[in-house]
Enzyme design. Structure first.
Site, PDB file in Angstrom:
ATOM      1  N   SER A 165       0.132  -7.031  -2.222  1.00 14.73           N
ATOM      2  CA  SER A 165      -0.321  -8.255  -1.572  1.00 14.73           C
ATOM      3  C   SER A 165      -1.507  -8.836  -2.331  1.00 14.73           C
ATOM      4  O   SER A 165      -2.268  -8.111  -2.979  1.00 14.73           O
ATOM      5  CB  SER A 165      -0.746  -7.959  -0.124  1.00 14.73           C
ATOM      6  N   TYR A 225      -6.112  -3.234   5.273  1.00  9.14           N
ATOM      7  CA  TYR A 225      -4.935  -3.741   4.554  1.00  9.14           C
ATOM      8  C   TYR A 225      -5.235  -3.909   3.059  1.00  9.14           C
ATOM      9  O   TYR A 225      -4.421  -3.534   2.210  1.00  9.14           O
ATOM     10  CB  TYR A 225      -4.526  -5.072   5.177  1.00  9.14           C
TER      11      TYR A 225
END
Length: 244
Positions: free
Chosen positions: A142, A155
């Protein structure tokens, strides 16, 4: 590696979003799919039906990829008979909040699903790929793992760790013709961005729009191809220029 093995790919977290798009794109291109998901049975069955409409097979594998016992119990019998050409690690969750407010379980669950599961899956698949001296491992990371994002310390840490682990594994496996790469999406049109304030975010993206799932799956498809045979240890950012 047999033709059947070479046209089979395992995808984690593939019942919806980017994972489902990858599964359908690859099936359309002639791959059989081992489709993992945790609990979205209805969506997984829908993806399976679409894959079969392309004339390919789809094996549904419902288990939590962060549960090593479940992974081994489900995968070892299959891997004794067949070694897929590709492992695509896409499973992921978010538990966004500022670090001072983050609970330990919100940290642990995100690290488990993204990063610990990479260890579990990549160790298992690389062992069998080594004997064949061929294979492709692709991690879906990501933008947050490349830049860091406020409210996503867990995350961002997991995705950054995934990038580092993938690069290290690429060095370990390269001499055995097993290529390891990372695809790192930015804002992609999935349910994960539904609650984001896009009116304030879009001006930060040079292309001025969010990405489509097909724009991610297309990169994955390329990395599985013969044309990508000299590429390993790389991060392919699909983010509209939001991070360069």
């Amino acid at each position: 590696m047999s033709d059947k093995d070479k046209r089979t790919v395992f995808i984690s977290g593939a019942s919806r979003g980017i994972g489902a798009a990858i599964a359908k794109d690859l099936a359309r291109s002639g791959y059989d799919i081992w489709l993992n998901y945790r609990s979205s049975t209805g969506q997984a069955k829908k993806v399976k039906k679409e894959i079969e409409a392309f004339g390919r097979t789809c094996t549904l594998l419902p288990f939590d990829v962060s549960d090593e016992t479940a992974v081994n119990e489900n995968m070892e019998p299959l891997l004794r008979d067949q070694v897929p050409y590709g492992l695509i690690h896409n499973a992921g969750i978010t538990r966004d909040t500022l670090l001072p407010l983050m609970r330990r379980d919100e940290w642990d669950s995100v690290i488990d699903v993204h990063l610990n599961s990479f260890f579990i899956l990549a160790r298992l698949f690389s062992k069998v790929m080594l004997s064949r001296r061929e294979g492709r491992i692709i991690s879906i990371a990501s933008l947050s793992g490349e830049t860091g994002q406020a409210g996503q310390v867990n995350y961002s840490a997991a995705k950054a760790g995934l990038i580092g682990a993938s690069k290290a594994l690429a060095r370990e496996l390269g001499k055995r013709n097993i290529l390891v790469n990372v695809v790192s999406p930015g804002l992609i049109e999935t349910e994960m961005i539904e609650k984001l304030p896009l009116d304030t975010i879009l001006p930060l993206i040079p292309l001025g729009r969010v990405g489509r799932v097909e724009e991610v799956s297309g990169v994955v498809r390329f990395l599985l191809s013969e044309e990508a045979g000299y590429i390993t240890g790389q991060v392919f950012s699909v983010n509209g220029g939001m991070y360069m």
